[in-house]
Design a protein around this motif. Structure first.
Motif, short mmCIF file in Angstrom:
data_model
loop_
_atom_site.label_atom_id
_atom_site.label_comp_id
_atom_site.label_asym_id
_atom_site.label_seq_id
_atom_site.Cartn_x
_atom_site.Cartn_y
_atom_site.Cartn_z
N TYR A 16 -1.05 -3.60 -10.30
CA TYR A 16 -2.31 -3.52 -11.03
C TYR A 16 -3.29 -2.63 -10.28
O TYR A 16 -3.92 -1.75 -10.87
N CYS A 17 -3.43 -2.86 -8.99
CA CYS A 17 -4.36 -2.06 -8.18
C CYS A 17 -3.97 -0.59 -8.21
O CYS A 17 -4.82 0.28 -8.39
N ALA A 18 -2.69 -0.31 -8.05
CA ALA A 18 -2.23 1.08 -8.04
C ALA A 18 -2.42 1.75 -9.41
O ALA A 18 -2.86 2.90 -9.48
N LEU A 19 -2.09 1.04 -10.47
CA LEU A 19 -2.26 1.63 -11.80
C LEU A 19 -3.73 1.84 -12.13
O LEU A 19 -4.12 2.89 -12.64
N ARG A 20 -4.54 0.85 -11.82
CA ARG A 20 -5.97 0.92 -12.16
C ARG A 20 -6.71 2.00 -11.39
O ARG A 20 -7.52 2.73 -11.94
N TRP A 21 -6.45 2.07 -10.08
CA TRP A 21 -7.27 2.95 -9.23
C TRP A 21 -6.57 4.22 -8.76
O TRP A 21 -7.21 5.08 -8.17
N VAL A 22 -5.27 4.35 -9.04
CA VAL A 22 -4.56 5.56 -8.59
C VAL A 22 -3.94 6.29 -9.78
O VAL A 22 -4.25 7.45 -10.02
N VAL A 23 -3.06 5.64 -10.51
CA VAL A 23 -2.30 6.32 -11.57
C VAL A 23 -3.16 6.63 -12.78
O VAL A 23 -3.21 7.77 -13.25
N VAL A 49 2.97 11.08 -14.18
CA VAL A 49 4.30 10.50 -13.93
C VAL A 49 4.69 10.67 -12.47
O VAL A 49 5.28 9.77 -11.88
N ALA A 50 4.35 11.80 -11.87
CA ALA A 50 4.67 12.03 -10.46
C ALA A 50 3.98 10.99 -9.58
O ALA A 50 4.60 10.42 -8.67
N VAL A 51 2.70 10.73 -9.83
CA VAL A 51 1.97 9.71 -9.07
C VAL A 51 2.56 8.33 -9.35
O VAL A 51 2.76 7.53 -8.43
N PHE A 52 2.86 8.06 -10.62
CA PHE A 52 3.46 6.77 -10.99
C PHE A 52 4.78 6.57 -10.26
O PHE A 52 5.05 5.48 -9.74
N LEU A 53 5.61 7.59 -10.21
CA LEU A 53 6.91 7.47 -9.52
C LEU A 53 6.72 7.19 -8.03
O LEU A 53 7.47 6.40 -7.46
N ALA A 54 5.74 7.81 -7.40
CA ALA A 54 5.47 7.53 -5.99
C ALA A 54 5.07 6.07 -5.79
O ALA A 54 5.55 5.39 -4.88
N VAL A 55 4.20 5.57 -6.67
CA VAL A 55 3.77 4.16 -6.60
C VAL A 55 4.97 3.24 -6.83
O VAL A 55 5.16 2.25 -6.12
N VAL A 56 5.80 3.56 -7.81
CA VAL A 56 6.97 2.75 -8.12
C VAL A 56 7.95 2.73 -6.95
O VAL A 56 8.53 1.69 -6.63
N ILE A 57 8.14 3.85 -6.30
CA ILE A 57 9.05 3.91 -5.16
C ILE A 57 8.56 3.02 -4.02
O ILE A 57 9.34 2.25 -3.44
N VAL A 58 7.28 3.09 -3.70
CA VAL A 58 6.72 2.22 -2.66
C VAL A 58 6.87 0.76 -3.07
O VAL A 58 7.33 -0.08 -2.28
N ASN A 72 -2.81 -0.08 -22.69
CA ASN A 72 -3.72 -0.75 -21.76
C ASN A 72 -4.78 0.20 -21.19
O ASN A 72 -5.97 -0.05 -21.30
N PHE A 73 -4.33 1.28 -20.57
CA PHE A 73 -5.28 2.20 -19.93
C PHE A 73 -5.70 3.35 -20.84
O PHE A 73 -6.61 4.08 -20.51
N ARG A 74 -5.02 3.52 -21.96
CA ARG A 74 -5.32 4.54 -22.95
C ARG A 74 -5.59 5.91 -22.31
O ARG A 74 -6.59 6.57 -22.59
#
Length: 118
Positions: free
Chosen positions: A108-115, A63-72, A52-54
């Motif tokens: 979606y917002c977190a993946l698109r604009w943060v991760v 992954v560290a940022v992704f894990l923080a988003v996933v935890i929240v 999706n985001f390639r």
């Protein structure tokens, strides 16, 4: 569209695992929802990163940022909201789908604009 397809698929994996773990195996709801969620989101990360985001960013920091988003996301929507709805008498599958609707917008917002930001 890619996000919807990928996360629709991984949400189905999440619900299937939740049904097996809680409905068939009898694991307590918070344990079942945690295990199902963890498996589904590991799959979601890999599929979203590649299809999706390639993204070509280094995996470690991403992954560290992704894990923080996933935890929240997990604490707010998956555990708190779905468990609260379940305690109020909502069927666990319906509770998980309601939490999933909130989760979809947040993720979606977190993946698109943060991760996976460019």
């Amino acid at each position: 569209m890619g996000f919807g397809l990928i996360n629709g698929f991984t949400f189905g994996v999440d619900l299937a695992l939740l049904t097996v773990l809680h409905g068939a195996v009898g694991a307590p709801y918070p344990v079942a929802v945690t295990l199902a969620y963890g498996c589904a989101f590991a799959l979601s990360y890999v599929l979203n990163r590649t299809l999706n985001f390639r993204s070509h960013a280094p995996v470690g920091p991403q992954v560290a940022v992704f894990l923080a988003v996933v935890i929240v996301n997990y604490l707010a929507f998956i555990l708190a909201l779905s468990t609260a709805l379940n305690v109020l008498g909502v069927d666990y599958r319906v509770a998980r789908m309601a939490a999933g609707a909130c989760e979809a917008v947040f993720m979606y917002c977190a993946l698109r604009w943060v991760v996976f930001r460019r």
